[in-house]
Structures are given as structure tokens and as C-alpha cells.
Design an enzyme around this catalytic site. Structure first.
Site, PDB file in Angstrom:
ATOM      1  N   GLU A 175      -7.144   9.163  -2.206  1.00 53.82           N
ATOM      2  CA  GLU A 175      -8.274   8.598  -2.849  1.00 53.82           C
ATOM      3  C   GLU A 175      -8.857   7.316  -1.961  1.00 53.82           C
ATOM      4  OE1 GLU A 175      -9.544   8.311  -7.307  1.00 53.82           O
ATOM      5  OE2 GLU A 175      -8.328   6.459  -6.746  1.00 53.82           O
ATOM      6  N   ASP A 224      -2.727   9.116  -5.231  1.00 48.97           N
ATOM      7  CA  ASP A 224      -3.515   8.063  -5.893  1.00 48.97           C
ATOM      8  C   ASP A 224      -2.777   6.554  -5.504  1.00 48.97           C
ATOM      9  OD1 ASP A 224      -5.454   6.658  -7.462  1.00 48.97           O
ATOM     10  OD2 ASP A 224      -4.371   6.583  -9.103  1.00 48.97           O
ATOM     11  N   ASP A 284      -2.103   7.476 -13.315  1.00 47.97           N
ATOM     12  CA  ASP A 284      -1.952   7.894 -11.920  1.00 47.97           C
ATOM     13  C   ASP A 284      -1.323   9.093 -11.492  1.00 47.97           C
ATOM     14  OD1 ASP A 284      -2.142   4.529 -11.025  1.00 47.97           O
ATOM     15  OD2 ASP A 284      -0.947   4.690 -12.775  1.00 47.97           O
TER      16      ASP A 284
END
Length: 155
Positions: free
Chosen positions: A67, A7, A140
Site C-alpha cells: 500500500e 499493509d 491491518d
């Protein structure tokens, strides 16, 4: 199949490594890499590069789930996260690790079955899927596990 899920962020970067051994999926590592706002952006980027490189060398993933940038209210933040993504993509290229990219909507849809799931739902599903005693505390870290799960499922 071993997957590194990331992430991306520069203040806090979620990272997870999961392993699928014939349907038995387990978490090998899940953490947040944090950098101080007192450092220059370049210093922060170098710290993240070093730490992600260590994870790659330690766990030798078969692919990286990453992501995609989706929406940021702050344009400067979006640019900085884009720089982090570029560094991660270059690192994956150097290490010859294929990348699978997902939007937040795709991650939620894959993990929970609903593209508008909230963080609480995501964390609960992560806890159940990976048979964890508790869900990750930091968003996260949870997101990194969810992204790794997507990369594993989207073969």
C-alpha cells in the site's frame, strides 16, 4: 502466482500470502506483525524486517503488493511508515521480488468496486472472495489480504 500483500505500519503491519492456482485462489497466511511502543524505532524496524524476511523465505512469493502512503494526519507517523515502506522495498529488491503499489482508493475500487467502501464492506468482500469462515478481525490483516488481491488482479 503467489503474492505477498503488505499493509505497512510500525506498530502493526498486516501481512498476507495468497496463491492463485489456475483461478483457484487461497489464503496461505494472514497475520499482523506487532511491535511494542516500548522499543526504539530501530528495534521495531529490525523485528519487522526479520519477520517479513521469514515470510518471504517460507512462501517464496512471485510479487509483493504494497500500500502506498496516502494521507496521515500525523506527520511523524507518516515518516515512520515511510521508513517501513523503504525497508520493505529494499527487502523486495534484495530478494528480487517485483513490487506492485496501490493507494487505498485503488484497493477499495478493485476489491469492492467502490473507492469509498468502509472497513465492514471490505472485510465482507474478503470473506466472500477467499471463502473464509469469518472475516479477519484486525483491519491491518484484512488490508493485507485486499492488497494481495489487488496485486493478483493488476497483472
Amino acid at each position: 502466482m503467489r503474492v505477498l500483500g503488505i499493509d505497512p505500519g510500525f506498530g502493526r503491519l498486516g501481512v498476507a500470502v495468497i496463491d492463485d492456482d489456475h483461478g483457484h485462489v487461497r489464503v496461505l497466511m494472514n497475520d499482523c506483525l506487532e511491535t511494542s511502543s516500548k522499543l526504539s524505532f530501530l528495534e521495531r524496524l529490525l523485528i519487522l524486517h526479520t519477520e517479513v524476511t521469514r515470510s518471504i523465505e517460507a512462501y517464496k512469493p512471485d510479487c509483493m503488493g504494497l500500500e502506498k502512503l496516502f494521507f496521515f494526519k500525523n506527520q511523524k507517523t507518516a515518516m515512520d511508515v515511510a521508513h517501513v515502506r523503504g525497508m520493505l522495498m529494499a527487502l523486495a529488491g534484495i530478494k528480487k521480488i517485483p513490487i506492485k503499489e496501490f493507494t487505498p482508493l485503488q484497493v477499495k475500487q478493485t476489491l469492492v468496486g467502490y473507492g469509498r467502501a468502509d472497513k465492514k464492506q471490505m472485510k465482507k468482500m474478503i470473506q466472500m472472495l477467499f471463502k473464509l469462515k469469518s472475516s479477519p478481525i484486525l483491519d491491518d490483516a484484512a488490508d493485507a489480504l485486499a492488497i494481495a488481491w489487488c496485486a493478483l488482479r493488476w497483472k
